[in-house]
Design a protein around this motif. Structure first.
Motif, mmCIF file in Angstrom:
data_model
loop_
_atom_site.group_PDB
_atom_site.id
_atom_site.type_symbol
_atom_site.label_atom_id
_atom_site.label_comp_id
_atom_site.label_asym_id
_atom_site.label_seq_id
_atom_site.Cartn_x
_atom_site.Cartn_y
_atom_site.Cartn_z
ATOM 1 N N MET A 1 34.228 47.018 56.666
ATOM 2 C CA MET A 1 34.613 47.569 55.512
ATOM 3 C C MET A 1 35.078 46.592 54.665
ATOM 4 N N LYS A 2 34.882 46.928 53.218
ATOM 5 C CA LYS A 2 34.992 45.828 52.257
ATOM 6 C C LYS A 2 36.110 45.324 52.068
ATOM 7 N N THR A 3 36.400 43.961 51.843
ATOM 8 C CA THR A 3 37.668 43.403 51.776
ATOM 9 C C THR A 3 38.104 43.456 50.419
ATOM 10 N N ILE A 4 39.236 43.077 49.807
ATOM 11 C CA ILE A 4 39.910 43.261 48.496
ATOM 12 C C ILE A 4 39.096 41.997 47.882
ATOM 13 N N GLN A 5 38.970 40.870 48.639
ATOM 14 C CA GLN A 5 38.484 39.729 48.132
ATOM 15 C C GLN A 5 37.045 40.050 47.613
ATOM 16 N N SER A 6 36.079 40.660 48.165
ATOM 17 C CA SER A 6 34.837 40.906 47.837
ATOM 18 C C SER A 6 34.797 41.896 46.798
ATOM 19 N N TYR A 7 35.586 42.957 46.879
ATOM 20 C CA TYR A 7 35.787 44.061 45.724
ATOM 21 C C TYR A 7 35.887 43.283 44.515
ATOM 22 N N ILE A 8 36.984 42.466 44.435
ATOM 23 C CA ILE A 8 37.274 41.712 43.259
ATOM 24 C C ILE A 8 36.286 41.164 42.477
ATOM 25 N N GLN A 9 35.666 40.329 43.630
ATOM 26 C CA GLN A 9 34.388 39.596 42.936
ATOM 27 C C GLN A 9 33.202 40.435 42.609
ATOM 28 N N GLU A 10 33.022 41.636 43.164
ATOM 29 C CA GLU A 10 32.129 42.559 42.434
ATOM 30 C C GLU A 10 32.455 43.092 41.313
ATOM 31 N N HIS A 11 33.657 43.469 40.849
ATOM 32 C CA HIS A 11 34.184 44.179 40.000
ATOM 33 C C HIS A 11 35.086 43.309 38.754
ATOM 34 N N LYS A 12 34.848 42.151 39.126
ATOM 35 C CA LYS A 12 35.842 41.195 38.292
ATOM 36 C C LYS A 12 35.591 41.371 36.624
ATOM 37 N N THR A 13 34.519 41.336 36.425
ATOM 38 C CA THR A 13 34.139 41.424 34.904
ATOM 39 C C THR A 13 34.456 42.864 34.389
ATOM 40 N N ARG A 14 34.339 43.950 35.141
ATOM 41 C CA ARG A 14 34.869 45.091 34.540
ATOM 42 C C ARG A 14 36.291 45.278 34.421
ATOM 43 N N PHE A 15 36.913 44.872 35.496
ATOM 44 C CA PHE A 15 38.468 44.595 35.333
ATOM 45 C C PHE A 15 39.102 44.179 34.177
ATOM 46 N N LEU A 16 38.216 43.032 33.826
ATOM 47 C CA LEU A 16 38.717 42.165 32.555
ATOM 48 C C LEU A 16 38.451 42.984 31.257
ATOM 49 N N ASN A 17 37.263 43.460 31.422
ATOM 50 C CA ASN A 17 36.849 44.145 30.178
ATOM 51 C C ASN A 17 37.578 45.340 29.906
ATOM 52 N N GLU A 18 38.172 45.852 30.952
ATOM 53 C CA GLU A 18 38.978 47.262 30.660
ATOM 54 C C GLU A 18 40.335 46.897 30.292
ATOM 55 N N LEU A 19 40.752 45.607 30.831
ATOM 56 C CA LEU A 19 42.164 45.290 30.677
ATOM 57 C C LEU A 19 42.110 44.766 28.833
ATOM 58 N N ILE A 20 41.182 44.166 28.582
ATOM 59 C CA ILE A 20 40.792 43.773 27.144
ATOM 60 C C ILE A 20 41.093 44.911 26.062
ATOM 61 N N GLU A 21 40.178 45.979 26.721
ATOM 62 C CA GLU A 21 40.147 47.124 25.738
ATOM 63 C C GLU A 21 41.587 47.759 25.837
ATOM 64 N N LEU A 22 42.372 47.833 26.747
ATOM 65 C CA LEU A 22 43.773 48.283 26.578
ATOM 66 C C LEU A 22 44.747 47.532 25.772
ATOM 67 N N LEU A 23 44.452 46.172 26.016
ATOM 68 C CA LEU A 23 45.141 45.180 25.000
ATOM 69 C C LEU A 23 44.780 45.461 23.556
ATOM 70 N N LYS A 24 43.801 45.820 23.124
ATOM 71 C CA LYS A 24 43.311 45.807 21.890
ATOM 72 C C LYS A 24 44.372 47.079 21.034
ATOM 73 N N ILE A 25 44.993 48.058 21.775
ATOM 74 C CA ILE A 25 45.712 49.006 21.156
ATOM 75 C C ILE A 25 47.134 48.477 20.908
ATOM 76 N N PRO A 26 47.482 48.350 19.531
ATOM 77 C CA PRO A 26 49.001 47.796 19.273
ATOM 78 C C PRO A 26 49.947 49.000 19.605
ATOM 79 N N SER A 27 50.416 49.112 20.819
ATOM 80 C CA SER A 27 51.543 50.154 21.387
ATOM 81 C C SER A 27 52.746 49.689 21.177
ATOM 82 N N ILE A 28 53.302 49.090 20.029
ATOM 83 C CA ILE A 28 54.518 48.589 19.425
ATOM 84 C C ILE A 28 55.472 49.866 19.588
ATOM 85 N N SER A 29 56.257 49.730 20.491
ATOM 86 C CA SER A 29 57.294 50.759 20.483
ATOM 87 C C SER A 29 58.639 50.793 19.564
ATOM 88 N N ALA A 30 58.844 49.438 19.169
ATOM 89 C CA ALA A 30 59.920 49.358 18.225
ATOM 90 C C ALA A 30 59.645 49.756 16.696
#
Length: 462
Positions: A1-30
């Motif tokens: 069964m796939k380990t979390i370490q190997s899963y991260i290695q396989e999807h690392k670039t996608r994880f980072l790109n998804e987070l970057i897209e989320l951070l582009k949105i200026p969700s300033i609640s104040a």
């Protein structure tokens, strides 16, 4: 069964790109002008939870910003973990101090993050840390390794005091029922020194207004004859601390918990270099309440700080006026047993009492919350400790934080469950400041560690 370490290695670039897209949105609640961006972010979080494997995901409307709720119930007999996070962020001001635009995420290498860190508003607080849980969930569901039930509650008003969360929690106790609450909105000592936050300070946040004459006056014609609200305000604020930096408000310390010498000695075991601390902040010396160390001052002792002060003319050139009004915003960080509403009342009475004749004072409470301490002998803490030991190969140090997450005390009161604070940021990540960032190592390490918490919590709950 796939380990979390190997899963991260396989999807690392996608994880980072998804987070970057989320951070582009200026969700300033104040700032209300960013309301459309806040709503857009809630929708993105909803979609991400659906893709991560939640069977039920909904955007729950409130009187303010919506709460994103998700769940995956695999067996009612198994434990249920409730994950809390927030998708709103602080304002980015002052913009000119950012080395790159706050909503145009970039990855840069730093001394503490040689593998790189994402620089953007919300990178660490809390989009990056919240998104670790989404990706950990994705791993567990996609590899059929989710050992228990999970619920998500991601809100959009944490940075303005979680104004509507209390009502939501009280109205949805059945929906939110859980065995433990898991939050990543704190930090750890260092990348090679894991720690678990076991205590949070409470908060009382107020705004004060001092009014003198009924209009701005010529400082030559009236100077020395009428009270200057700015002069008065600064004197009043200065009087709130004595020569030992002890807060002078009567009754302020009545319920302050005094830790034993043994407890303070345990705290002192955490690695800390005062010279590196001063160097990182470019200060000649530290400052604070007499009789306490730096790490005690910013965690187990209450504080009072001015967060902003204004009045009169601040434009280019000169304008010789005595302002009609002066203002300040003041935050008081509180320790367990101090009630924020009582402290707000004590502050108000004292501040009004020290005002000289010739001015009037108005104190407006904004928001607040109680402090919190979680026991280290609980199943939740033990599961978190084992998870860190698994991925960091070290026993994490229990650590009290100087920050506040007011809703943690609310959760225990309304949902009757303990909160575990598994933070992966660093103090140097500049949350609430220009150039906020979150290390790639920290982001991925969080994704790696979280599934082990699920595993160990389920095992220890049997």
């Amino acid at each position: 069964m796939k380990t979390i370490q190997s899963y991260i290695q396989e999807h690392k670039t996608r994880f980072l790109n998804e987070l970057i897209e989320l951070l582009k949105i200026p969700s300033i609640s104040a700032d209300s002008k960013y309301k459309p961006d806040v709503l857009k972010t809630a929708e993105v979080v909803k979609i991400s939870l659906e893709k991560a494997g939640c069977d039920v995901v909904e955007i729950c409307e409130t009187a303010g910003n919506p709460i994103v709720y998700g769940e995956k119930i695999i067996d009612s007999k198994l434990p249920t973990i409730l994950v809390y996070g927030h998708y709103d962020v602080q304002p980015a001001d002052p913009i000119e101090l950012w080395t790159s635009p706050p909503f145009e995420p970039v990855i840069k290498k730093t001394q503490l993050h040689p593998e790189g860190a994402i620089f953007a508003r919300g990178a660490c607080d809390d989009k990056g840390q919240m998104y670790m849980h989404v990706k950990a969930m994705e791993f567990m569901t996609s590899t059929n390794q989710l050992p228990c039930n999970v619920k998500f509650m991601i809100e959009g008003e944490e940075e303005v005091g979680s104004v509507n969360l209390s009502k939501f929690v009280k109205a949805n106790q059945g929906k939110l029922k859980n065995d433990v609450i898991l939050i990543s909105d704190t930090g750890m000592i260092a990348n090679d020194v894991p720690s678990i936050t076991t205590g949070l300070r409470g908060l009382s946040y107020v705004e004060v207004e001092v009014t003198g004459p009924n209009r701005d006056l010529h400082s030559g014609l009236y100077g020395g004859a009428v009270a200057n609200p700015i002069n008065v305000l600064t004197k009043m604020i200065a009087s709130l601390h004595d020569e030992n930096n002890h807060i002078t408000i009567p009754g302020f310390y009545d319920k302050v918990e005094n830790l034993s010498k043994k407890e303070r000695a345990e705290m002192a075991k955490a690695p800390f270099n005062i010279e590196n601390y001063k160097k990182a902040l470019k200060i000649e010396d530290v400052y604070g309440e007499t009789g306490y160390t730096t790490n005690e001052r910013n965690s187990i002792r209450p504080t009072l700080d001015v967060n902003g002060i204004w009045g009169g003319y601040i434009g280019e050139g000169a304008k010789t006026v005595i302002a009609s009004k002066a203002f300040a915003k003041i935050s008081m960080r509180l320790v367990p047993h101090q009630n924020w509403e009582e402290i707000t009342e004590l502050f108000t009475k004292h501040f009004e009492s020290i005002a000289p004749k010739g001015v009037t004072v108005k104190v407006t409470p904004h928001h607040g919350g109680q402090g919190y301490v979680t026991p280290i002998n609980s199943i939740g803490y033990q599961a978190a400790s084992k998870a860190y030991q698994k991925t960091f190969r070290k026993i994490p140090i229990p650590q009290r934080s100087g920050g506040s997450i007011p809703i943690v005390a609310l959760f225990e009161q309304e949902l009757k469950s303990k909160t575990i604070l598994m933070g992966f940021g660093l103090d140097s990540d500049a949350i609430h400041s220009p150039n906020e960032h979150f290390g790639i190592f920290n982001f991925l390490k969080g994704i790696e560690t979280i599934p082990y918490f699920y595993k160990y919590f389920t095992e220890l709950s049997k």
